[in-house]
Design a protein around this motif. Structure first.
Motif, short mmCIF file in Angstrom:
data_model
loop_
_atom_site.label_atom_id
_atom_site.label_comp_id
_atom_site.label_asym_id
_atom_site.label_seq_id
_atom_site.Cartn_x
_atom_site.Cartn_y
_atom_site.Cartn_z
N UNK A 219 -10.35 15.68 -13.58
CA UNK A 219 -10.49 14.78 -12.44
C UNK A 219 -11.90 14.19 -12.37
N UNK A 220 -12.59 14.20 -13.49
CA UNK A 220 -13.99 13.77 -13.50
C UNK A 220 -14.17 12.33 -13.03
N UNK A 221 -13.45 11.42 -13.64
CA UNK A 221 -13.65 10.01 -13.31
C UNK A 221 -13.32 9.72 -11.85
N UNK A 222 -12.18 10.25 -11.39
CA UNK A 222 -11.79 9.96 -10.01
C UNK A 222 -12.71 10.63 -9.00
N UNK A 223 -13.27 11.81 -9.35
CA UNK A 223 -14.21 12.48 -8.45
C UNK A 223 -15.48 11.66 -8.30
N UNK A 224 -16.01 11.17 -9.43
CA UNK A 224 -17.22 10.35 -9.39
C UNK A 224 -16.96 9.06 -8.62
N UNK A 225 -15.86 8.40 -8.92
CA UNK A 225 -15.55 7.13 -8.26
C UNK A 225 -15.36 7.31 -6.76
N UNK A 226 -14.65 8.39 -6.38
CA UNK A 226 -14.39 8.60 -4.95
C UNK A 226 -15.68 8.87 -4.18
N UNK A 227 -16.53 9.76 -4.70
CA UNK A 227 -17.76 10.12 -4.00
C UNK A 227 -18.69 8.92 -3.88
N UNK A 228 -18.88 8.20 -4.97
CA UNK A 228 -19.75 7.02 -4.92
C UNK A 228 -19.16 5.95 -4.00
N UNK A 229 -17.84 5.83 -4.01
CA UNK A 229 -17.20 4.84 -3.15
C UNK A 229 -17.36 5.16 -1.68
N UNK A 230 -17.20 6.43 -1.31
CA UNK A 230 -17.37 6.84 0.08
C UNK A 230 -18.80 6.60 0.55
N UNK A 231 -19.76 6.95 -0.27
CA UNK A 231 -21.16 6.74 0.09
C UNK A 231 -21.47 5.24 0.19
N UNK A 232 -20.90 4.47 -0.72
CA UNK A 232 -21.11 3.02 -0.69
C UNK A 232 -20.58 2.43 0.62
N UNK A 233 -19.36 2.80 0.97
CA UNK A 233 -18.76 2.25 2.20
C UNK A 233 -19.45 2.77 3.45
N UNK A 234 -19.91 4.04 3.39
CA UNK A 234 -20.49 4.65 4.57
C UNK A 234 -21.93 4.30 4.83
N UNK A 235 -22.60 3.73 3.84
CA UNK A 235 -24.03 3.44 4.01
C UNK A 235 -24.42 2.02 3.64
N UNK A 236 -23.54 1.33 2.95
CA UNK A 236 -23.88 -0.03 2.52
C UNK A 236 -24.82 -0.05 1.34
N UNK A 237 -25.00 1.11 0.66
CA UNK A 237 -25.85 1.15 -0.51
C UNK A 237 -25.22 0.35 -1.65
N UNK A 238 -26.03 -0.32 -2.40
CA UNK A 238 -25.54 -1.01 -3.60
C UNK A 238 -25.69 -0.04 -4.75
N UNK A 239 -24.59 0.66 -5.07
CA UNK A 239 -24.67 1.72 -6.06
C UNK A 239 -24.38 1.22 -7.47
#
Length: 240
Positions: A219-239
């Motif tokens: 589940x490596x790819x989906x774990x990385x994508x999900x965590x970065x996506x949540x942080x992106x949406x929750x903070x507006x960071x350009x990751x």
């Protein structure tokens, strides 16, 4: 980078449970604060260790092992034996003023902690130069410190009514950040708080590497994508 994570709060928890903190911090030699928690029991006990690793107390040395806990269940008194976990502070609570990152955890005594003005006065946090995050009921600490302003927060469902009682809006989301302050709601949302800290301090590549390392196999790819996506949406960071 220097990180302070709930330093010193174990002493407060011990005091709340009637533990002799004076002895724990006195001249009896190296000491460990032993904390165990099983649901509503919330055992905290203080012991001392001699150079041979054995307990040191008023009744002499005894081997370190599970500690008994009494709990009343209705009319029945039940004794549990709970393994103990040594907790040692690497820095005094005053270190929070030097830390680059301060993460405030959660616990069953958070409401008692935020009612302690003396303790809160020892947390002069500065979001202008520090990254400050909270997990679950840690949002109560941020609110009482006056750090939130009109910022909404994330917290766990149990803590939500207490946070809202501080006139703070709670989001139905696992993670939210504004500037240098971030909040996470739900124990497993700690991964998003960690992702935010690593991204802000070491960069996105470092966050991806850490997430990939700890992800469930397959589940490596989906774990990385999900965590970065949540942080992106929750903070507006350009990751990306």
């Amino acid at each position: 980078m220097r990180v302070a994570d709930g330093v010193g709060l174990t002493e407060v928890a011990a005091r709340e449970r009637g533990i002799d903190v004076r002895a724990a911090t006195g001249d009896l030699g190296t000491h460990d604060l032993i904390a165990g928690k099983a649901g509503p029991i919330g055992l905290v006990a203080t012991v001392h260790r001699g150079d041979d690793g054995r307990r040191r107390g008023d009744e002499g040395f005894q081997p370190v092992g599970p500690a008994p806990v009494d709990q009343c269940r209705g009319d029945e008194a039940v004794q549990f034996v709970e393994p103990v976990v040594p907790v040692t502070g690497q820095r005094p609570i005053e270190f929070v003023t030097e830390a680059d990152v301060v993460l405030i955890g959660s616990g069953v005594k958070t409401r008692d902690v935020v009612a302690d003005d003396r303790l809160l006065s020892m947390l002069p946090l500065d979001p202008g130069r520090q990254l400050i995050g909270s997990q679950c009921s840690g949002a109560l600490v941020l609110a009482r410190l006056g750090l939130l302003g009109d910022m909404p927060v994330c917290t766990d469902r149990t803590s939500r009514p207490f946070v809202e009682a501080e006139n703070v809006r709670v989001l139905d989301a696992p993670f939210h950040a504004r500037g240098n302050i971030a909040t996470a709601g739900g124990c497993l949302a700690s991964q998003y708080l960690a992702t935010w800290v690593i991204t802000r301090t070491l960069g996105e590549a470092a966050a991806q590497a850490v997430l990939d390392y700890v992800a469930p196999v397959g589940e490596n790819d989906e774990t990385v994508e999900r965590a970065l996506g949540v942080v992106h949406r929750g903070s507006g960071l350009t990751l990306r």
